[in-house]
Scaffold this motif. Sequence first.
Motif, PDB file in Angstrom:
ATOM      1  N   ASP A  52     -19.694  28.747  -1.681  1.00  0.00           N
ATOM      2  CA  ASP A  52     -19.755  30.198  -1.555  1.00  0.00           C
ATOM      3  C   ASP A  52     -19.648  30.809  -2.942  1.00  0.00           C
ATOM      4  O   ASP A  52     -19.194  30.158  -3.888  1.00  0.00           O
ATOM      5  N   CYS A  53     -20.069  32.068  -3.041  1.00  0.00           N
ATOM      6  CA  CYS A  53     -20.065  32.745  -4.328  1.00  0.00           C
ATOM      7  C   CYS A  53     -19.849  34.232  -4.102  1.00  0.00           C
ATOM      8  O   CYS A  53     -20.336  34.784  -3.116  1.00  0.00           O
ATOM      9  N   SER A  54     -19.112  34.866  -4.999  1.00  0.00           N
ATOM     10  CA  SER A  54     -18.898  36.311  -4.947  1.00  0.00           C
ATOM     11  C   SER A  54     -18.811  36.843  -6.366  1.00  0.00           C
ATOM     12  O   SER A  54     -18.894  36.073  -7.329  1.00  0.00           O
ATOM     13  N   SER A  55     -18.596  38.133  -6.505  1.00  0.00           N
ATOM     14  CA  SER A  55     -18.480  38.717  -7.841  1.00  0.00           C
ATOM     15  C   SER A  55     -17.214  38.258  -8.555  1.00  0.00           C
ATOM     16  O   SER A  55     -17.116  38.366  -9.775  1.00  0.00           O
ATOM     17  N   GLN A  56     -16.229  37.702  -7.793  1.00  0.00           N
ATOM     18  CA  GLN A  56     -14.964  37.271  -8.394  1.00  0.00           C
ATOM     19  C   GLN A  56     -14.715  35.772  -8.324  1.00  0.00           C
ATOM     20  O   GLN A  56     -13.714  35.297  -8.858  1.00  0.00           O
ATOM     21  N   GLY A  57     -15.589  35.029  -7.675  1.00  0.00           N
ATOM     22  CA  GLY A  57     -15.327  33.603  -7.558  1.00  0.00           C
ATOM     23  C   GLY A  57     -16.541  32.769  -7.219  1.00  0.00           C
ATOM     24  O   GLY A  57     -17.499  33.248  -6.613  1.00  0.00           O
ATOM     25  N   ILE A  58     -16.481  31.522  -7.642  1.00  0.00           N
ATOM     26  CA  ILE A  58     -17.458  30.497  -7.254  1.00  0.00           C
ATOM     27  C   ILE A  58     -16.654  29.382  -6.606  1.00  0.00           C
ATOM     28  O   ILE A  58     -15.726  28.848  -7.211  1.00  0.00           O
ATOM     29  N   HIS A  59     -16.988  29.050  -5.379  1.00  0.00           N
ATOM     30  CA  HIS A  59     -16.274  28.019  -4.636  1.00  0.00           C
ATOM     31  C   HIS A  59     -17.208  26.823  -4.460  1.00  0.00           C
ATOM     32  O   HIS A  59     -18.328  26.974  -3.969  1.00  0.00           O
TER      33      HIS A  59
END
Length: 164
Positions: A52-59
């Motif tokens: 998963d990916c967001s503006s605050q993290g990459i998982h």
Amino acid sequence: PYTTLFRSSSKVEAMQKLRLKNWKFLTNAAMSSSARIVVFWNPSTVTVDLVDCSSQGIHVTLRCLVSHISFHVSFVYGLHTIVARRDLWVSFRRWCPASPWMILGDFNSILSQDDKLNGSAVSAYEITDFHKCQIDLGLCDLPYTGCHYTWSNGSIWDNCRTII
């Protein structure tokens, strides 16, 4: 893996082609106005699968090709306001895997007054969301050696974290 901040995807690609020719990378540039998080890795030593990916993290799920150990890793660069970071704590709860998980990066949040030197006192409002997320998910702060304060704006010293 190695993480850093780039202002554009083209700079990431240029860095990869110039200095890390055989390495692969992931970025969250599609989720943010810039590539706030970039993860480089050597594919001859590890495999990295984006979860998963967001503006605050990459998982990601990371698998060592030598030991064959596999675990989840979240690379974080938290936004700069308490309200904006709340999406990060929600995403941790959504991402939370049942297997080993390491979270590292700059949360732009602290867990206690001891994590900060100088500046105004830390209020309960500033630490509550991060602390509640840590407790809810059973995460613990990893012990480390070296400098306790790892970031400074010249007058305020702060502590970056790795939690599992």
